[in-house]
Scaffold this motif. Structure first.
Motif, PDB file in Angstrom:
ATOM      1  N   ASP A 403       0.827  -1.214   0.000  1.00 48.60           N
ATOM      2  CA  ASP A 403       0.000   0.000   0.000  1.00 48.60           C
ATOM      3  C   ASP A 403       0.858   1.260   0.000  1.00 48.60           C
ATOM      4  O   ASP A 403       0.523   2.250  -0.657  1.00 48.60           O
ATOM      5  CB  ASP A 403      -0.925   0.009   1.217  1.00 48.60           C
ATOM      6  CG  ASP A 403      -2.007  -1.047   1.139  1.00 48.60           C
ATOM      7  OD1 ASP A 403      -2.273  -1.536   0.024  1.00 48.60           O
ATOM      8  OD2 ASP A 403      -2.585  -1.386   2.187  1.00 48.60           O
ATOM      9  N   VAL A 404       1.959   1.242   0.756  1.00 47.19           N
ATOM     10  CA  VAL A 404       2.853   2.396   0.781  1.00 47.19           C
ATOM     11  C   VAL A 404       3.466   2.607  -0.598  1.00 47.19           C
ATOM     12  O   VAL A 404       3.543   3.737  -1.098  1.00 47.19           O
ATOM     13  CB  VAL A 404       3.955   2.215   1.849  1.00 47.19           C
ATOM     14  CG1 VAL A 404       4.961   3.360   1.785  1.00 47.19           C
ATOM     15  CG2 VAL A 404       3.345   2.132   3.238  1.00 47.19           C
ATOM     16  N   LYS A 405       3.895   1.521  -1.224  1.00 46.44           N
ATOM     17  CA  LYS A 405       4.480   1.613  -2.569  1.00 46.44           C
ATOM     18  C   LYS A 405       3.460   2.174  -3.561  1.00 46.44           C
ATOM     19  O   LYS A 405       3.798   3.021  -4.414  1.00 46.44           O
ATOM     20  CB  LYS A 405       4.957   0.232  -3.022  1.00 46.44           C
ATOM     21  CG  LYS A 405       5.619   0.193  -4.398  1.00 46.44           C
ATOM     22  CD  LYS A 405       6.233  -1.182  -4.623  1.00 46.44           C
ATOM     23  CE  LYS A 405       6.878  -1.290  -6.002  1.00 46.44           C
ATOM     24  NZ  LYS A 405       5.880  -1.523  -7.061  1.00 46.44           N
ATOM     25  N   ALA A 406       2.217   1.750  -3.464  1.00 50.79           N
ATOM     26  CA  ALA A 406       1.176   2.240  -4.382  1.00 50.79           C
ATOM     27  C   ALA A 406       0.930   3.735  -4.184  1.00 50.79           C
ATOM     28  O   ALA A 406       0.773   4.485  -5.159  1.00 50.79           O
ATOM     29  CB  ALA A 406      -0.109   1.441  -4.174  1.00 50.79           C
ATOM     30  N   ARG A 407       0.898   4.197  -2.930  1.00 49.55           N
ATOM     31  CA  ARG A 407       0.698   5.623  -2.673  1.00 49.55           C
ATOM     32  C   ARG A 407       1.860   6.447  -3.210  1.00 49.55           C
ATOM     33  O   ARG A 407       1.672   7.536  -3.764  1.00 49.55           O
ATOM     34  CB  ARG A 407       0.518   5.875  -1.171  1.00 49.55           C
ATOM     35  CG  ARG A 407      -0.850   5.514  -0.646  1.00 49.55           C
ATOM     36  CD  ARG A 407      -1.062   6.068   0.753  1.00 49.55           C
ATOM     37  NE  ARG A 407      -0.189   5.435   1.728  1.00 49.55           N
ATOM     38  CZ  ARG A 407      -0.495   4.339   2.414  1.00 49.55           C
ATOM     39  NH1 ARG A 407      -1.658   3.739   2.221  1.00 49.55           N
ATOM     40  NH2 ARG A 407       0.345   3.841   3.306  1.00 49.55           N
TER      41      ARG A 407
END
Length: 564
Positions: A403-407
């Motif tokens: 999720d952090v990578k996607a943001r």
């Protein structure tokens, strides 16, 4: 201290001096820590050095961590390090209908032990954890994605400091009321009314600790030790991706409790199957009287609304803001901000997100700087800090979850990119996802941009927001804290009136403020015994780590009075 020596007398003799120093530290707010920050400080007096700690961590991998707790109906696991390593550890899965009653069995003896003995038992737990700091550091590193040195310090001595701080506050609040009192009321010519009164701190029941992925020990220890020191049993429900550090903690706590003559089931683990999501079920059980939680705003809000039978302490999300108005140390300011934005890939609840900069520019010791110059210079400072891959890995760690990578990847589409994120390879862990921060320019006057900077974007994402004036920056800061919350606020200004306005907003909205940091202290770091982490006064958190309010409602005082 060997198990046979864990008498009340021996525990008090060993740990009372440390407790007294902690009590003095929270009174003066001066620097103090009994836990060494440097890895080379370990290896004597029973503590593990670097090699022994790594060997101890390696020995746990691919094993079953049997805690000997009742109600075990299965074994669960599945943690994969953000560095790409499968931990292979399995943990007891609890039948809570069997475990929770067992956790109640030892509460009377633990309550009757009194505040001092409970405190020194907690300090013995912390001492044994401290001796294994190198082992715990690897456990934190491979569940949170923190780089080793950060995992060592934040997950080790700094977390232990926060646990000790909670014990000190818990002790101070419990002894605020005397244990006994003689009461006499004059009645003129008649004999006075005379009574003997006793006052006993009584725990609320079972506390539930819901652990987080990024800082399992640092965020977990305050609640765990505050509840335990005030006489409560503690059920530890770790984040599914960060079980090991808290499971090891539970193992140490159970070992010490048993050695000191108390029921080890006063502390137990509740690991879960993949996708089971037991936090909601546990948090609303009638046996649970206290909940400690660190994580998303959505679930924190749910707990506050639905765990009505419990005292709920939450640290949620906020939009942390830095106002950049003027500075007498431009290079120092840039270096400080660059480090703050980069540390642990911005995966801290205290990392700055919004940088509010007047569109007409700022005054500096190097002359006027335009908005674009400030942002470009900050981008270069981050690039310079992270230009060497070895140093970048040591600061950034690994991205903790997809999720952090996607943001991070989506942020580039929100505005003009002033600093693009790049991939960093990690030779030791080639499967680690390592990314440098992105800085995106936004306009504070555009409604479309407001949707981005008024929402938390957890991870290595920062927005340089152009504002019309210092007054507009202060107003936006106030609205952000009021509506979204903030764990930290930073500001750079050489103007006394602007400084006073910023300080007034932070006092009004209960936000912790750091002014003109240009050296080795950063807005996203707080020191135990001196700094408060959060305030409990804005939407980012309903409690502060650590103050009297964080511990005082974990117990009640029950009075028994008799005629003298």
């Amino acid at each position: 201290m060997a198990a046979a020596e864990l008498t009340a007398h021996a525990l008090i003799a060993q740990h009372r001096p440390t407790l007294d120093q902690a009590l003095e530290a929270i009174r003066t707010r001066a620097y103090w820590s009994p836990h060494p920050e440097h890895p080379k400080a370990y290896g004597e007096n029973g503590s593990l050095d670097a090699a022994a700690g790594k060997a101890a961590f390696d020995a746990v991998l691919n094993t079953r961590l049997d805690l000997g707790q009742p109600g075990t109906d299965d074994w669960v696991g599945g943690e994969v390090s953000p560095y790409g390593v499968e931990l292979g550890v399995t943990y007891p899965h609890a039948d809570v209908d069997a475990l929770l009653p067992a956790m109640k069995a030892g509460r009377r003896a633990w309550r009757d032990a009194g505040a001092e003995l409970r405190a020194v038992v907690c300090l013995e737990i912390l001492k044994r954890i401290s001796d294994r700091t190198h082992e715990f550091a690897h456990a934190v590193m491979h569940t949170s994605g923190q780089a080793f040195m950060m995992a060592f310090q934040a997950g080790g001595p700094h977390a232990q400091d926060r646990g000790l701080e909670a014990v000190a506050y818990a002790y101070a609040e419990q002894v605020r009321t005397p244990g006994t009192a003689e009461w006499s009321k004059p009645q003129g010519k008649r004999d006075p009314l005379a009574m003997t009164k006793s006052f006993t701190p009584v725990p609320r029941g079972i506390a539930l600790l819901i652990g987080c992925n990024t800082f399992p020990t640092w965020n977990g220890y305050p609640g765990l030790f505050a509840s335990l020191a005030t006489g409560n049993a503690v059920l530890v429900k770790p984040h599914p991706r960060a079980v090991l550090p808290l499971a090891l903690t539970v193992a140490v706590a159970r070992e010490v409790l048993a050695a000191a003559g108390f029921d080890p089931n006063l502390v137990a683990l509740a690991a879960e199957r993949p996708g089971e999501g037991i936090a909601k079920t546990l948090a609303t059980r009638p046996e649970i009287k206290i909940v400690d939680y660190t994580g998303s705003t959505a679930f924190g809000d749910w707990l506050e609304a639905n765990a009505r039978q419990a005292q709920v302490y939450t640290e949620k999300a906020g939009v942390n803001t830095v106002i950049v108005h003027s500075t007498a140390n431009y290079k120092g300011m840039l270096a400080n901000l660059a480090f703050s934005l980069s540390l642990y890939s911005g995966q801290m609840c205290t990392t700055p997100q919004n940088l509010l900069i007047p569109r007409e520019g700022i005054r500096t010791d190097e002359g006027p700087k335009s908005f674009d110059e400030v942002v470009a210079d900050l981008a270069r400072a981050v690039d310079g800090l992270l230009g060497d891959d070895a140093r970048a890995n040591a600061l950034l760690g690994a991205i903790v979850n997809p999720d952090v990578k996607a943001r991070l990847e989506a942020a580039a589409g929100l505005g003009e990119v002033a600093l693009a994120s790049r991939e960093v390879s990690n030779p030791e862990f080639p499967d680690a996802v390592v990314r440098t921060p992105v800085i995106v320019k936004l306009d504070g006057a555009k409604p479309d941009d407001e949707a981005a900077y008024m929402s938390e974007c957890f991870g290595p994402v920062s927005f340089a927001v152009a504002v019309d004036s210092a007054a507009d920056a202060v107003a936006l800061l106030g609205r952000t804290v009021r509506e979204k919350g903030a764990m930290t606020v930073g500001a750079y200004t050489t103007d006394g009136e602007v400084e006073e306005a910023i300080q007034e907003v932070c006092l009004e909205e209960a936000a912790q403020l750091s002014l003109n940091l240009t050296g080795g202290v950063y807005v996203n770091q707080t020191a135990a015994f001196s700094d408060f982490h959060g305030s409990g006064g804005n939407p980012a958190a309903n409690a502060a780590l650590t103050d009297g309010a964080f511990v005082a409602n974990r117990f009640r005082v029950v009075e028994v009075r008799r005629d003298a």
